[in-house]
Scaffold this active site. Structure first.
Site, PDB file in Angstrom:
ATOM      1  N   ASP A 194      -4.828   3.447  -2.067  1.00  0.00           N
ATOM      2  CA  ASP A 194      -5.963   3.783  -1.210  1.00  0.00           C
ATOM      3  C   ASP A 194      -6.514   5.152  -1.568  1.00  0.00           C
ATOM      4  O   ASP A 194      -5.821   6.167  -1.458  1.00  0.00           O
ATOM      5  CB  ASP A 194      -5.531   3.770   0.256  1.00  0.00           C
ATOM      6  CG  ASP A 194      -5.218   2.369   0.751  1.00  0.00           C
ATOM      7  OD1 ASP A 194      -6.095   1.485   0.602  1.00  0.00           O
ATOM      8  OD2 ASP A 194      -4.116   2.147   1.271  1.00  0.00           O
ATOM      9  N   ASP A 247      -6.216  -6.578   4.048  1.00  0.00           N
ATOM     10  CA  ASP A 247      -5.595  -5.255   4.103  1.00  0.00           C
ATOM     11  C   ASP A 247      -5.742  -4.685   5.504  1.00  0.00           C
ATOM     12  O   ASP A 247      -6.864  -4.533   6.001  1.00  0.00           O
ATOM     13  CB  ASP A 247      -6.283  -4.342   3.087  1.00  0.00           C
ATOM     14  CG  ASP A 247      -5.719  -2.931   3.076  1.00  0.00           C
ATOM     15  OD1 ASP A 247      -4.683  -2.697   3.717  1.00  0.00           O
ATOM     16  OD2 ASP A 247      -6.331  -2.063   2.419  1.00  0.00           O
ATOM     17  N   GLY A 248      -4.600  -4.398   6.137  1.00  0.00           N
ATOM     18  CA  GLY A 248      -4.624  -3.742   7.427  1.00  0.00           C
ATOM     19  C   GLY A 248      -3.787  -4.445   8.476  1.00  0.00           C
ATOM     20  O   GLY A 248      -4.145  -5.528   8.924  1.00  0.00           O
ATOM     21  N   GLY A 249      -2.654  -3.867   8.811  1.00  0.00           N
ATOM     22  CA  GLY A 249      -1.824  -4.430   9.858  1.00  0.00           C
ATOM     23  C   GLY A 249      -1.141  -5.728   9.494  1.00  0.00           C
ATOM     24  O   GLY A 249      -0.757  -6.497  10.385  1.00  0.00           O
ATOM     25  N   GLY A 256       1.225  -2.283   4.098  1.00  0.00           N
ATOM     26  CA  GLY A 256       1.659  -0.902   3.977  1.00  0.00           C
ATOM     27  C   GLY A 256       2.923  -0.613   4.738  1.00  0.00           C
ATOM     28  O   GLY A 256       4.032  -0.757   4.222  1.00  0.00           O
ATOM     29  N   SER A 257       2.783  -0.247   5.997  1.00  0.00           N
ATOM     30  CA  SER A 257       3.925   0.160   6.816  1.00  0.00           C
ATOM     31  C   SER A 257       5.003  -0.905   6.882  1.00  0.00           C
ATOM     32  O   SER A 257       6.198  -0.600   6.830  1.00  0.00           O
ATOM     33  CB  SER A 257       3.453   0.498   8.231  1.00  0.00           C
ATOM     34  OG  SER A 257       2.474   1.510   8.214  1.00  0.00           O
ATOM     35  N   SER A 290       0.855  -1.178   0.000  1.00  0.00           N
ATOM     36  CA  SER A 290       0.000   0.000   0.000  1.00  0.00           C
ATOM     37  C   SER A 290       0.894   1.232   0.000  1.00  0.00           C
ATOM     38  O   SER A 290       1.843   1.305   0.782  1.00  0.00           O
ATOM     39  CB  SER A 290      -0.894   0.009   1.235  1.00  0.00           C
ATOM     40  OG  SER A 290      -1.495   1.276   1.400  1.00  0.00           O
ATOM     41  N   GLY A 336      -9.356   3.731   6.724  1.00  0.00           N
ATOM     42  CA  GLY A 336      -9.204   5.163   6.888  1.00  0.00           C
ATOM     43  C   GLY A 336      -7.802   5.630   7.201  1.00  0.00           C
ATOM     44  O   GLY A 336      -7.408   6.711   6.786  1.00  0.00           O
ATOM     45  N   PHE A 337      -7.044   4.811   7.917  1.00  0.00           N
ATOM     46  CA  PHE A 337      -5.696   5.216   8.294  1.00  0.00           C
ATOM     47  C   PHE A 337      -4.750   4.021   8.248  1.00  0.00           C
ATOM     48  O   PHE A 337      -5.155   2.883   8.520  1.00  0.00           O
ATOM     49  CB  PHE A 337      -5.668   5.808   9.711  1.00  0.00           C
ATOM     50  CG  PHE A 337      -6.408   7.098   9.850  1.00  0.00           C
ATOM     51  CD1 PHE A 337      -5.782   8.307   9.574  1.00  0.00           C
ATOM     52  CD2 PHE A 337      -7.735   7.115  10.237  1.00  0.00           C
ATOM     53  CE1 PHE A 337      -6.469   9.511   9.691  1.00  0.00           C
ATOM     54  CE2 PHE A 337      -8.431   8.315  10.360  1.00  0.00           C
ATOM     55  CZ  PHE A 337      -7.794   9.513  10.082  1.00  0.00           C
ATOM     56  N   GLY A 338      -3.483   4.274   7.926  1.00  0.00           N
ATOM     57  CA  GLY A 338      -2.474   3.232   7.964  1.00  0.00           C
ATOM     58  C   GLY A 338      -1.929   3.069   9.371  1.00  0.00           C
ATOM     59  O   GLY A 338      -2.151   3.894  10.253  1.00  0.00           O
ATOM     60  N   GLY A 339      -1.208   1.968   9.599  1.00  0.00           N
ATOM     61  CA  GLY A 339      -0.512   1.757  10.859  1.00  0.00           C
ATOM     62  C   GLY A 339      -1.367   1.213  11.989  1.00  0.00           C
ATOM     63  O   GLY A 339      -0.932   1.187  13.136  1.00  0.00           O
TER      64      GLY A 339
END
Length: 227
Positions: free
Chosen positions: A36, A173-175, A195-196, A9, A144-147
């Site tokens: 995103d 998707d997410g974490g 992502g991160s 991401s 809505g937000f990364g991390g």
């Protein structure tokens, strides 16, 4: 045959150096790029739009661009995103009153269709549309937000879909990173958005390799069990 696909991401990427960073991610083994798109309404954040997608398409003509629309009116962005060069258009079922109409418009524009589910949406919500979808995206954080921290309880949705649809592209998707990839792989996800964990890593190639190997190992195991 189902394939392991890793898509960084770019939400946490260096926007001032976005093209070069995306090129580097692809060189490091990324299979696609996850973009995103947030409108400040469906989610409380505001990110990129069609001009950025188009810029990346021009700079990376062979890259697979997966646009994830976290927007209140996904219908209005189908034409602009298609013209910008998106390959797959993933929209939230919660954001539209006419999911089938949205699907049809996406297909008419020549893009693949993904349907995304927020954590609070039951997996059964996608059932009426399964024959028309190329991918189902299970959000493992609130969009809505990364991390954010990974929500392991979302793996039951992935397991359900994998059991019913053995050849479906199931995206999470997410974490997702080294510490959570095994849960995703064992549940049956094959498209991994990270992502991160990738973008902020000192060694993105190594992280991508770990993620891909974990997923491929589980896919191979499932294939062998069928034989």
């Amino acid at each position: 045959m189902l394939l392991s696909k890793i898509g960084p991401s770019i939400l946490n990427a260096d926007l001032a150096n976005l093209s070069a960073q995306c090129q580097e991610l692809l060189k490091n083994g990324a299979d696609f790029l996850h973009l995103d798109v947030m409108d400040g309404h469906f989610v409380p954040n505001l990110t990129i739009g069609p001009p950025v997608v188009n810029s990346l398409r021009l700079a990376l003509p062979k890259a697979f661009l997966d646009v994830h629309l976290m927007v209140s009116n996904p219908e209005m962005w189908i034409k602009p995103m298609a013209e910008a060069g998106a390959d797959m258009y993933t929209f939230h079922i919660e954001a539209t009153k006419n999911p089938m109409g949205c699907i049809e418009q996406i297909k008419e524009r020549g893009m693949k269709v993904g349907m995304a589910l927020k954590p609070g949406t039951p997996v059964d919500a996608v059932e009426p549309f399964m024959s028309h979808l190329d991918c189902v995206l299970i959000m493992t954080v609130e969009p809505g937000f990364g991390g954010q921290s990974f929500m392991p309880e979302m793996m039951s949705k992935v397991k359900h879909l994998r059991e019913k649809y053995p050849m479906l592209d199931i995206e999470v998707d997410g974490g997702v990173g080294k510490g959570t990839i095994q849960q995703c792989a064992e549940a049956g996800a094959n498209m991994i958005v990270s992502g991160s964990a990738v973008v902020k890593s000192d060694n993105p190639a190594q992280v991508i390799s770990v993620l891909k190997q974990a997923v491929q190992s589980e896919l191979t195991k499932r294939q062998q069990e069928k034989q």
